[in-house]
Design a protein around this motif. Structure first.
Motif, PDB file in Angstrom:
ATOM      1  N   ILE A  43      -7.174   0.331   5.253  1.00 48.75           N
ATOM      2  CA  ILE A  43      -6.347  -1.094   5.433  1.00 48.75           C
ATOM      3  C   ILE A  43      -5.113  -0.463   6.225  1.00 48.75           C
ATOM      4  N   ASN A  44      -4.886  -1.238   7.288  1.00 49.62           N
ATOM      5  CA  ASN A  44      -3.562  -0.933   8.169  1.00 49.62           C
ATOM      6  C   ASN A  44      -2.627  -2.283   8.181  1.00 49.62           C
ATOM      7  N   LEU A  45      -1.395  -1.870   7.906  1.00 46.86           N
ATOM      8  CA  LEU A  45      -0.551  -2.954   8.085  1.00 46.86           C
ATOM      9  C   LEU A  45       0.137  -2.670   9.594  1.00 46.86           C
ATOM     10  N   LEU A  46      -0.107  -3.633  10.372  1.00 47.45           N
ATOM     11  CA  LEU A  46       0.507  -3.557  11.830  1.00 47.45           C
ATOM     12  C   LEU A  46       2.172  -4.055  11.849  1.00 47.45           C
ATOM     13  N   ILE A  47       2.963  -3.185  12.278  1.00 46.12           N
ATOM     14  CA  ILE A  47       4.115  -3.421  12.242  1.00 46.12           C
ATOM     15  C   ILE A  47       4.983  -2.777  13.216  1.00 46.12           C
ATOM     16  N   GLU A  48       6.078  -3.550  13.625  1.00 48.87           N
ATOM     17  CA  GLU A  48       6.920  -2.785  14.763  1.00 48.87           C
ATOM     18  C   GLU A  48       7.428  -1.604  14.248  1.00 48.87           C
ATOM     19  N   ALA A  49       7.592  -0.456  15.186  1.00 46.99           N
ATOM     20  CA  ALA A  49       8.052   0.736  14.882  1.00 46.99           C
ATOM     21  C   ALA A  49       9.626   0.772  14.262  1.00 46.99           C
ATOM     22  N   ARG A  73      -3.308   8.799  17.427  1.00 48.38           N
ATOM     23  CA  ARG A  73      -2.319   9.732  17.012  1.00 48.38           C
ATOM     24  C   ARG A  73      -1.829   9.339  15.615  1.00 48.38           C
ATOM     25  N   ILE A  74      -2.209  10.145  14.584  1.00 47.36           N
ATOM     26  CA  ILE A  74      -2.078  10.032  13.370  1.00 47.36           C
ATOM     27  C   ILE A  74      -0.797  10.768  12.754  1.00 47.36           C
ATOM     28  N   PHE A  75       0.006  10.044  12.085  1.00 51.79           N
ATOM     29  CA  PHE A  75       1.201  10.836  11.783  1.00 51.79           C
ATOM     30  C   PHE A  75       1.010  11.511  10.147  1.00 51.79           C
ATOM     31  N   GLN A  81       0.490  16.746   4.076  1.00 50.60           N
ATOM     32  CA  GLN A  81      -0.709  16.351   5.041  1.00 50.60           C
ATOM     33  C   GLN A  81      -1.191  14.941   4.859  1.00 50.60           C
ATOM     34  N   VAL A  82      -0.861  14.350   4.017  1.00 52.98           N
ATOM     35  CA  VAL A  82      -1.350  12.742   4.013  1.00 52.98           C
ATOM     36  C   VAL A  82      -1.090  11.947   5.176  1.00 52.98           C
ATOM     37  N   ALA A  83      -1.912  11.147   5.712  1.00 53.91           N
ATOM     38  CA  ALA A  83      -1.687  10.381   6.926  1.00 53.91           C
ATOM     39  C   ALA A  83      -1.016   9.213   6.520  1.00 53.91           C
ATOM     40  N   VAL A  84       0.026   8.871   7.074  1.00 57.68           N
ATOM     41  CA  VAL A  84       1.018   7.886   6.377  1.00 57.68           C
ATOM     42  C   VAL A  84       0.752   6.559   7.520  1.00 57.68           C
ATOM     43  N   PHE A  85       0.546   6.980   8.872  1.00 54.98           N
ATOM     44  CA  PHE A  85       0.604   5.852  10.099  1.00 54.98           C
ATOM     45  C   PHE A  85      -0.062   6.265  11.218  1.00 54.98           C
ATOM     46  N   VAL A  96       0.262   1.418   9.720  1.00 51.42           N
ATOM     47  CA  VAL A  96       0.539   2.040   8.358  1.00 51.42           C
ATOM     48  C   VAL A  96      -0.372   1.736   7.217  1.00 51.42           C
ATOM     49  N   ARG A  97      -0.542   2.987   6.936  1.00 46.99           N
ATOM     50  CA  ARG A  97      -2.113   2.746   5.760  1.00 46.99           C
ATOM     51  C   ARG A  97      -1.473   2.354   4.504  1.00 46.99           C
TER      52      ARG A  97
END
Ligand SMILES: [Zn+2]
Ligand SMILES: [Zn+2]
Length: 159
Positions: A43-49, A73-75, A81-85, A96-97
């Motif tokens: 589930i991804n929240l799309l949001i302006e950086a 590109r996963i941050f 090491q958890v993927a945040v966005f 954003v996850r």
């Protein structure tokens, strides 16, 4: 009234705040997302950086190959090491996850995508659009979100 959403990684080094509502919320059932998460979907929240305020930690980019030959590109938190966005090509928009939110129940998908690879035991609600692959945002996004996206993708010409 809206309350800013906050979230972070597992160790607490990375913390962020979303300063507005997301543009749109994806629930993606593609095989890339299944592999990355080890789960049925993401589930991804799309949001302006610039509406994702990172007030602690510096997530580090990792370029991850996708099945279509592109990279995503996963941050990740540099410590746990958890993927945040993620970024998909355009740094102006972050994915954003939702599982990293302090309150993941505070958001729900606006669309289910890549349902062609949805796991068969996942049952989707009739009330939310679902598409086999992808969709045209002009058909599903609210006008306000389309305007917000245009604002960050179109370079300012004055000032
Ligand atoms: Zn961490
Ligand atoms: Zn996906």
């Amino acid at each position: 009234m809206s309350v800013a959403r906050e979230g972070g990684c597992s160790c607490g080094a990375v913390r962020y705040r979303l300063t507005s509502e997301p543009l749109f919320v994806h629930c993606c059932h593609c095989l890339n997302c299944q592999r990355q998460t080890g789960s049925a979907f993401v589930i991804n929240l799309l949001i302006e950086a610039d509406r994702m305020e990172l007030f602690s930690g510096e997530p580090q980019p990792v370029d991850v190959p996708r099945d279509d030959g592109s990279t995503q590109r996963i941050f990740r938190c540099p410590q746990c090491q958890v993927a945040v966005f993620s970024e998909y090509g355009r740094p102006q928009v972050r994915f954003v996850r939702a599982g990293t939110l302090d309150d993941p129940a505070g958001v729900a998908p606006d669309v289910h995508i890549f349902t062609r690879s949805k796991l068969p035991w996942v049952v989707l609600p009739d009330s939310v659009p679902a598409v086999e692959i992808y969709y045209d945002r002009h058909e599903l996004w609210p006008a306000e979100s389309l305007e917000r996206l245009d604002a960050v993708l179109t370079p300012a010409t004055d000032g």
